[in-house]
Design a protein around this motif. Structure first.
Motif, PDB file in Angstrom:
ATOM      1  N   TYR A   1      -0.865   5.620  12.425  1.00 24.97           N
ATOM      2  CA  TYR A   1      -1.829   4.581  12.809  1.00 24.97           C
ATOM      3  C   TYR A   1      -2.484   4.037  11.557  1.00 24.97           C
ATOM      4  O   TYR A   1      -2.952   4.803  10.697  1.00 24.97           O
ATOM      5  CB  TYR A   1      -2.881   5.168  13.751  1.00 24.97           C
ATOM      6  CG  TYR A   1      -4.015   4.231  14.066  1.00 24.97           C
ATOM      7  CD1 TYR A   1      -3.819   3.116  14.878  1.00 24.97           C
ATOM      8  CD2 TYR A   1      -5.297   4.460  13.549  1.00 24.97           C
ATOM      9  CE1 TYR A   1      -4.863   2.251  15.170  1.00 24.97           C
ATOM     10  CE2 TYR A   1      -6.349   3.603  13.832  1.00 24.97           C
ATOM     11  CZ  TYR A   1      -6.124   2.493  14.648  1.00 24.97           C
ATOM     12  OH  TYR A   1      -7.155   1.640  14.917  1.00 24.97           O
ATOM     13  N   LEU A   2      -2.511   2.715  11.421  1.00 27.89           N
ATOM     14  CA  LEU A   2      -3.118   2.068  10.266  1.00 27.89           C
ATOM     15  C   LEU A   2      -4.457   1.477  10.692  1.00 27.89           C
ATOM     16  O   LEU A   2      -4.497   0.493  11.434  1.00 27.89           O
ATOM     17  CB  LEU A   2      -2.193   0.971   9.732  1.00 27.89           C
ATOM     18  CG  LEU A   2      -2.576   0.372   8.372  1.00 27.89           C
ATOM     19  CD1 LEU A   2      -2.413   1.418   7.273  1.00 27.89           C
ATOM     20  CD2 LEU A   2      -1.711  -0.841   8.066  1.00 27.89           C
ATOM     21  N   PRO A   3      -5.551   2.055  10.270  1.00 30.30           N
ATOM     22  CA  PRO A   3      -6.860   1.554  10.711  1.00 30.30           C
ATOM     23  C   PRO A   3      -7.142   0.171  10.150  1.00 30.30           C
ATOM     24  O   PRO A   3      -6.706  -0.183   9.057  1.00 30.30           O
ATOM     25  CB  PRO A   3      -7.836   2.592  10.154  1.00 30.30           C
ATOM     26  CG  PRO A   3      -7.131   3.192   8.987  1.00 30.30           C
ATOM     27  CD  PRO A   3      -5.678   3.194   9.334  1.00 30.30           C
ATOM     28  N   TRP A   4      -7.856  -0.611  10.921  1.00 34.63           N
ATOM     29  CA  TRP A   4      -8.259  -1.930  10.459  1.00 34.63           C
ATOM     30  C   TRP A   4      -9.346  -1.772   9.402  1.00 34.63           C
ATOM     31  O   TRP A   4     -10.337  -1.060   9.584  1.00 34.63           O
ATOM     32  CB  TRP A   4      -8.781  -2.764  11.629  1.00 34.63           C
ATOM     33  CG  TRP A   4      -9.196  -4.143  11.229  1.00 34.63           C
ATOM     34  CD1 TRP A   4      -8.396  -5.207  10.955  1.00 34.63           C
ATOM     35  CD2 TRP A   4     -10.543  -4.610  11.069  1.00 34.63           C
ATOM     36  NE1 TRP A   4      -9.138  -6.310  10.640  1.00 34.63           N
ATOM     37  CE2 TRP A   4     -10.462  -5.980  10.691  1.00 34.63           C
ATOM     38  CE3 TRP A   4     -11.805  -4.030  11.196  1.00 34.63           C
ATOM     39  CZ2 TRP A   4     -11.591  -6.756  10.463  1.00 34.63           C
ATOM     40  CZ3 TRP A   4     -12.923  -4.797  10.966  1.00 34.63           C
ATOM     41  CH2 TRP A   4     -12.808  -6.154  10.604  1.00 34.63           C
TER      42      TRP A   4
ATOM     43  N   LEU B   1       0.822  -1.211   0.000  1.00 31.77           N
ATOM     44  CA  LEU B   1       0.000   0.000   0.000  1.00 31.77           C
ATOM     45  C   LEU B   1       0.857   1.262   0.000  1.00 31.77           C
ATOM     46  O   LEU B   1       0.520   2.258  -0.653  1.00 31.77           O
ATOM     47  CB  LEU B   1      -0.927  -0.007   1.207  1.00 31.77           C
ATOM     48  CG  LEU B   1      -1.985  -1.117   1.230  1.00 31.77           C
ATOM     49  CD1 LEU B   1      -2.749  -1.103   2.544  1.00 31.77           C
ATOM     50  CD2 LEU B   1      -2.940  -0.976   0.051  1.00 31.77           C
ATOM     51  N   LEU B   2       1.975   1.229   0.724  1.00 32.12           N
ATOM     52  CA  LEU B   2       2.865   2.384   0.741  1.00 32.12           C
ATOM     53  C   LEU B   2       3.498   2.615  -0.628  1.00 32.12           C
ATOM     54  O   LEU B   2       3.683   3.765  -1.054  1.00 32.12           O
ATOM     55  CB  LEU B   2       3.963   2.190   1.792  1.00 32.12           C
ATOM     56  CG  LEU B   2       3.575   2.421   3.250  1.00 32.12           C
ATOM     57  CD1 LEU B   2       4.749   2.082   4.155  1.00 32.12           C
ATOM     58  CD2 LEU B   2       3.124   3.864   3.484  1.00 32.12           C
ATOM     59  N   ALA B   3       3.849   1.523  -1.318  1.00 34.96           N
ATOM     60  CA  ALA B   3       4.425   1.661  -2.654  1.00 34.96           C
ATOM     61  C   ALA B   3       3.443   2.360  -3.580  1.00 34.96           C
ATOM     62  O   ALA B   3       3.807   3.269  -4.344  1.00 34.96           O
ATOM     63  CB  ALA B   3       4.810   0.290  -3.209  1.00 34.96           C
ATOM     64  N   GLN B   4       2.185   1.956  -3.505  1.00 34.84           N
ATOM     65  CA  GLN B   4       1.170   2.580  -4.356  1.00 34.84           C
ATOM     66  C   GLN B   4       0.971   4.042  -3.987  1.00 34.84           C
ATOM     67  O   GLN B   4       0.884   4.908  -4.872  1.00 34.84           O
ATOM     68  CB  GLN B   4      -0.149   1.826  -4.226  1.00 34.84           C
ATOM     69  CG  GLN B   4      -1.275   2.453  -5.031  1.00 34.84           C
ATOM     70  CD  GLN B   4      -2.566   1.668  -4.923  1.00 34.84           C
ATOM     71  OE1 GLN B   4      -3.101   1.188  -5.905  1.00 34.84           O
ATOM     72  NE2 GLN B   4      -3.075   1.522  -3.715  1.00 34.84           N
ATOM     73  N   GLU B   5       0.905   4.333  -2.710  1.00 33.65           N
ATOM     74  CA  GLU B   5       0.674   5.703  -2.267  1.00 33.65           C
ATOM     75  C   GLU B   5       1.840   6.608  -2.650  1.00 33.65           C
ATOM     76  O   GLU B   5       1.647   7.732  -3.125  1.00 33.65           O
ATOM     77  CB  GLU B   5       0.466   5.736  -0.745  1.00 33.65           C
ATOM     78  CG  GLU B   5       0.143   7.104  -0.176  1.00 33.65           C
ATOM     79  CD  GLU B   5      -1.180   7.649  -0.674  1.00 33.65           C
ATOM     80  OE1 GLU B   5      -1.331   8.893  -0.721  1.00 33.65           O
ATOM     81  OE2 GLU B   5      -2.076   6.856  -1.007  1.00 33.65           O
ATOM     82  N   ALA B   6       3.075   6.121  -2.459  1.00 31.99           N
ATOM     83  CA  ALA B   6       4.248   6.925  -2.787  1.00 31.99           C
ATOM     84  C   ALA B   6       4.333   7.173  -4.289  1.00 31.99           C
ATOM     85  O   ALA B   6       4.691   8.269  -4.739  1.00 31.99           O
ATOM     86  CB  ALA B   6       5.513   6.233  -2.298  1.00 31.99           C
TER      87      ALA B   6
ATOM     88  N   LEU C   1      -7.921   5.219   4.861  1.00 34.41           N
ATOM     89  CA  LEU C   1      -6.698   4.456   4.688  1.00 34.41           C
ATOM     90  C   LEU C   1      -5.656   5.261   3.916  1.00 34.41           C
ATOM     91  O   LEU C   1      -4.472   5.285   4.270  1.00 34.41           O
ATOM     92  CB  LEU C   1      -7.006   3.148   3.954  1.00 34.41           C
ATOM     93  CG  LEU C   1      -5.836   2.196   3.701  1.00 34.41           C
ATOM     94  CD1 LEU C   1      -5.210   1.743   5.007  1.00 34.41           C
ATOM     95  CD2 LEU C   1      -6.306   0.992   2.887  1.00 34.41           C
ATOM     96  N   GLN C   2      -6.085   5.954   2.866  1.00 31.20           N
ATOM     97  CA  GLN C   2      -5.158   6.756   2.081  1.00 31.20           C
ATOM     98  C   GLN C   2      -4.563   7.889   2.909  1.00 31.20           C
ATOM     99  O   GLN C   2      -3.376   8.207   2.780  1.00 31.20           O
ATOM    100  CB  GLN C   2      -5.864   7.313   0.844  1.00 31.20           C
ATOM    101  CG  GLN C   2      -6.160   6.246  -0.211  1.00 31.20           C
ATOM    102  CD  GLN C   2      -6.886   6.826  -1.403  1.00 31.20           C
ATOM    103  OE1 GLN C   2      -8.106   6.781  -1.487  1.00 31.20           O
ATOM    104  NE2 GLN C   2      -6.125   7.399  -2.323  1.00 31.20           N
ATOM    105  N   ARG C   3      -5.384   8.513   3.763  1.00 34.26           N
ATOM    106  CA  ARG C   3      -4.858   9.568   4.638  1.00 34.26           C
ATOM    107  C   ARG C   3      -3.805   9.010   5.590  1.00 34.26           C
ATOM    108  O   ARG C   3      -2.791   9.652   5.852  1.00 34.26           O
ATOM    109  CB  ARG C   3      -6.000  10.216   5.429  1.00 34.26           C
ATOM    110  CG  ARG C   3      -6.878  11.155   4.616  1.00 34.26           C
ATOM    111  CD  ARG C   3      -7.676  12.072   5.540  1.00 34.26           C
ATOM    112  NE  ARG C   3      -8.518  11.314   6.444  1.00 34.26           N
ATOM    113  CZ  ARG C   3      -9.799  11.013   6.213  1.00 34.26           C
ATOM    114  NH1 ARG C   3     -10.360  11.399   5.088  1.00 34.26           N
ATOM    115  NH2 ARG C   3     -10.497  10.339   7.097  1.00 34.26           N
ATOM    116  N   ALA C   4      -4.056   7.811   6.106  1.00 33.39           N
ATOM    117  CA  ALA C   4      -3.104   7.190   7.017  1.00 33.39           C
ATOM    118  C   ALA C   4      -1.784   6.896   6.313  1.00 33.39           C
ATOM    119  O   ALA C   4      -0.700   7.136   6.853  1.00 33.39           O
ATOM    120  CB  ALA C   4      -3.694   5.907   7.601  1.00 33.39           C
ATOM    121  N   LEU C   5      -1.854   6.384   5.082  1.00 28.48           N
ATOM    122  CA  LEU C   5      -0.639   6.062   4.329  1.00 28.48           C
ATOM    123  C   LEU C   5       0.154   7.325   4.008  1.00 28.48           C
ATOM    124  O   LEU C   5       1.389   7.337   4.110  1.00 28.48           O
ATOM    125  CB  LEU C   5      -1.008   5.320   3.040  1.00 28.48           C
ATOM    126  CG  LEU C   5      -1.625   3.936   3.224  1.00 28.48           C
ATOM    127  CD1 LEU C   5      -2.201   3.434   1.900  1.00 28.48           C
ATOM    128  CD2 LEU C   5      -0.591   2.945   3.770  1.00 28.48           C
TER     129      LEU C   5
END
Length: 373
Positions: A332-335, A158-163, A356-360
């Motif tokens: 914090y990564l929400p469930w 998910l971080l790879a996609q967000e970055a 989730l995107q805001r968290a990433l």
């Protein structure tokens, strides 16, 4: 994938010149004065061909004071050093240089030098290596789970996609020998391109542009993974992984390295990271597991941040969890209920939840101090 180098030195000065001026931090190349003037002249000529200014130091201690990027030293300069690496993990790359008759391999292995170059045969490799050291260097961020099923691999994807969506050039790489789960999560089993097994016989250096062009693309980032169900190559960790990640730094602004669960202190993948995100749970029993792993790492590690995964036990929040582990909080990564089923179906990157995107984005922002070379 091993480079074929054609190096021909340009016009050479009558006497190879080496500067003894004040050392410049981080990107300088320092030569510890060798016993033989002939060796000093040979290294200086290679530096000229590579377009690199070479700074001369009298001892290893003097070389380290200037915080250089690379230190070149002959076998005599290594005598009396320990065997656990010449400098700290965050210190310069050390290259032992010498002629075959000097037998530099034995002393370099005993001292813990990072690389060995036998001259004149290795002159082409050294010229290319020094030239590349002047280029832009991307960062490697590891993601480690602290218990089985912590979601470290999921976070890495998910971080790879967000970055990548934020405009970064990104490589997602599997650094866990027992992993082989990235392709399945991303539905990339049949995507054409190189896998780690294809790089098992790499020798020398790897051309960054060739590496990037040969890797499979998943959405807007590249992927380097182990095929599911296959054992990783035996020499991958000690020899190939550092070489490939060095090339990745030349092609990608950010490499996200999936370290698996609780990587062992001193593991080759962990040693390559500029920083590590530790995925921890907000549950008391699993917090103990995270504390044990953090305590085992010792001092020769990169900076570690906590990413707290929900749900949280009563009375705990992400700030308190990070404090209990004595780690800075990255986020914090929400469930999210849909993540488990999505990764089982190879559809992980299709999960787009605003929270989730805001968290990433927040987790990546916490790593900003590492984003600048």
């Amino acid at each position: 994938m091993t480079d074929t180098l054609f190096w021909r030195p340009g016009p050479q000065p009558r006497e190879a010149e080496v500067s003894s001026a004040a050392l410049q931090p981080d990107d300088s190349v320092v030569l510890v004065r060798p016993a033989a003037q002939q060796l000093q002249d040979e290294v200086a000529r290679i530096a000229v061909a590579a377009g690199v200014d070479l700074v001369l130091a009298e001892t290893l201690a003097e070389a380290e004071q200037g915080r250089p990027g690379i230190v070149l030293v002959d076998r005599l300069g290594l005598r009396g050093t320990g065997g656990a690496g010449l400098f700290s993990r965050r210190g310069p790359e050390t290259v032992c240089v010498g002629y075959a008759s000097d037998q530099p391999w034995a002393q370099a292995a005993q001292a813990g030098a990072d690389r060995v170059v036998v001259l004149p045969e290795g002159g082409a490799w050294l010229a290319e290596y020094l030239a590349r050291s002047r280029g832009p260097a991307g960062r490697v961020i590891g993601v480690a789970g602290t218990f089985g099923g912590s979601g470290g691999s999921t976070l890495a994807c998910l971080l790879a996609q967000e970055a990548a969506s934020a405009g970064n050039t990104v490589l997602l790489a599997d650094g866990d020998p027992a992993g082989a789960g990235l392709e399945h999560r991303l539905g990339a089993e049949f995507t054409s391109g190189l896998r780690w097994r294809d790089l098992a016989d790499v020798r020398g250096t790897v051309n960054p542009q060739q590496l990037a062009s040969a890797l499979p693309g998943i959405g807007s980032f590249s992927l380097l993974a182990h095929p599911a169900g296959e054992a990783p190559p035996g020499r991958l960790g000690l020899d190939v992984l550092p070489t490939v990640l060095q090339a990745a730094r030349g092609s990608y602004g950010l490499t996200i390295l999936d370290l698996g669960t609780s990587p062992a202190p001193g593991s080759p993948a962990l040693e390559q990271c500029d920083g590590v995100l530790a995925v921890v749970a907000g549950q008391p029993r699993r917090l103990l597991s995270a504390r044990s792993w953090c305590a085992s790492l010792g001092e020769r590690i990169p900076p570690v941040w906590a990413v707290v995964r929900g749900p949280l036990a009563e009375g705990l929040d992400e700030v308190r969890v990070a404090e209990l582990l004595d780690l800075p909080l990255a986020g914090y990564l929400p469930w999210t209920r849909s993540l488990n089923s999505a990764q089982d179906d190879g559809q992980l990157l299709r999960v787009r939840r605003r929270r989730l995107q805001r968290a990433l984005a927040g987790i990546l922002a916490a790593l900003d101090p590492l984003s600048a070379p």
